[in-house]
Design an enzyme around this catalytic site. Structure first.
Site, mmCIF file in Angstrom:
data_model
loop_
_atom_site.group_PDB
_atom_site.id
_atom_site.type_symbol
_atom_site.label_atom_id
_atom_site.label_comp_id
_atom_site.label_asym_id
_atom_site.label_seq_id
_atom_site.Cartn_x
_atom_site.Cartn_y
_atom_site.Cartn_z
ATOM 1 N N GLU A 1 0.828 -1.206 0.000
ATOM 2 C CA GLU A 1 0.000 0.000 0.000
ATOM 3 C C GLU A 1 0.864 1.258 0.000
ATOM 4 O OE1 GLU A 1 -1.985 -2.867 3.009
ATOM 5 O OE2 GLU A 1 -0.034 -2.622 2.030
ATOM 6 N N ALA B 1 7.368 -52.601 -7.751
ATOM 7 C CA ALA B 1 7.117 -54.000 -8.099
ATOM 8 C C ALA B 1 7.557 -54.896 -6.938
ATOM 9 C CB ALA B 1 7.869 -54.351 -9.372
ATOM 10 N N GLU C 1 8.815 -36.363 -0.133
ATOM 11 C CA GLU C 1 8.888 -37.356 -1.201
ATOM 12 C C GLU C 1 9.824 -38.465 -0.757
ATOM 13 O OE1 GLU C 1 9.472 -37.502 -6.049
ATOM 14 O OE2 GLU C 1 9.947 -35.685 -4.952
ATOM 15 N N PRO D 1 6.987 -44.654 1.436
ATOM 16 C CA PRO D 1 5.718 -44.960 2.100
ATOM 17 C C PRO D 1 5.731 -44.744 3.604
ATOM 18 C CG PRO D 1 6.296 -46.682 0.537
ATOM 19 C CD PRO D 1 7.496 -45.795 0.659
#
Length: 363
Positions: free
Chosen positions: A54, A165, A273, A276
């Site tokens: 402002e 996998a 990241e 699990p």
């Protein structure tokens, strides 16, 4: 009610706010409208110790030129004296007669600008384009409201919920478009977190890279959670930033302490990241504000689940999510979701939508 000119001015204020640095102070933009609704000045906050948006806008006008003007601001004008004076008082002194802001200032000491303005006879309207302003300031708002960095937890999974996998291989579950999106988001974070299990098993670089493998201009600080030592030949040790390690067991409450330390280092956005177990720990401790789940149309089977125990033993304890968007990325889908209270009540968005990838590139 805000006019069309005020809506347009708020969009402009949100755009110029992004010119300011993202850090411990919020990115704020301000636009001043004359009596006829035209823009007469604009400003943004350029960092700690510099004029607020402002005041920056007012400084571009001659004395008295702002009298009768309307101020459009992305964040409620502050009402306290820090390195700079109160913006509410500056607006009053300049003769501004109307102030429209997007979201309220959550600070204990800096809030109250709207009340001060009203007490001085200024017409005040709050909430214009509040969702857009909240998105812009999401990480800063999390720090103010919860006292810790904003945490995004990411994982990639097969359609049947597996992260690898049966033999442990996981490169690549998702396609190139999804991987490029991950690296873009890494570059927006201040820190990227992985557990020692992931560091030892996958030897990740924890960098943000372009599709050709070159490093992007901004790199998040790598963070390792877990007590096991990082090998001397780990790729992580070649990161542009020295890594931080927090030895506490994620399952024993050590994550909250790690986030607190990161906050004191100026970290506002944490990108998790790390596999699990670490992802589950953030969810179990209610420290996740946003989830990014990349789902690939493949089936893997086996027991390599994308998420470990999150403390749910019965369906009544299921952790409910609000899905903000579902975006196609090549053949994959990206789900962006927010946990329900207490960790992310402020971050809930509109009902889920399906987005097409933007063609405009990164801002």
């Amino acid at each position: 009610m805000a006019s069309t000119a005020e809506h347009d001015a708020m969009r402009r204020a949100l755009a110029i706010a992004q010119r300011g640095p993202r850090g411990v102070n919020p990115q704020v933009g301000a636009v001043l409208l004359g009596r006829d609704g035209s823009i007469i000045a604009e400003g943004w906050h350029r960092g700690a110790g510099t004029p607020h948006a402002e005041v920056d806008a007012l400084s571009k006008l001659a004395p008295g030129e702002a009298r009768g003007a309307t101020a459009i601001v992305t964040l409620e004008p502050c009402n306290h004296t820090g390195r700079t004076g109160p913006c509410s008082e500056a607006l009053i002194a300049a003769g501004v007669t109307r102030v429209v802001y997007a979201i309220a200032d959550p600070g204990d000491h800096s809030s109250g600008g709207g009340t001060r303005l009203r007490a001085a006879g200024v017409d005040v309207e709050a909430g214009l384009l509040a969702d857009e302003a909240t998105t812009l300031l999401e990480s800063w708002l999390t720090v103010q409201r919860l006292g810790r960095p904003h945490v995004t937890v990411k994982w990639a999974q097969s359609l049947d919920g597996r992260a690898a996998a049966p033999d442990g291989t996981s490169q690549w579950i998702t396609g190139p478009a999804a991987r490029a999106d991950v690296h873009r988001r890494r570059a927006e974070a201040d820190a990227i977190v992985a557990g020692t299990g992931t560091v030892l098993a996958d030897d990740p670089a924890l960098t943000a890279r372009a599709e050709d493998g070159t490093l992007l201009s901004h790199q998040p600080v790598p963070v390792v959670v877990g007590a096991r030592p990082v090998p001397e030949d780990a790729t992580l040790r070649r990161h542009p930033h020295p890594f931080l390690q927090y030895p506490g067991d994620p399952a024993s409450g050590g994550l909250a302490a790690a986030l607190e330390d990161l906050r004191t280092r100026g970290v506002q956005r944490v990108f998790v990241e790390g596999g699990p177990a670490v992802a589950a720990s953030f969810l179990r401790e209610r420290l996740a504000d946003e989830l990014l789940v990349y789902v690939a149309p493949v089936l893997l089977g086996g027991d390599r689940l994308a998420l470990h125990d999150i403390g749910v033993t019965t369906i009544g304890e299921a952790k409910r999510l609000v899905v903000a968007s579902v975006t196609p990325l090549g053949d994959d889908l990206l789900y962006v979701a927010h946990p329900t209270p207490p960790a992310a009540a402020d971050a809930l968005r509109a009902p889920a939508r399906v987005d097409q990838p933007s063609s405009e590139g990164d801002e």
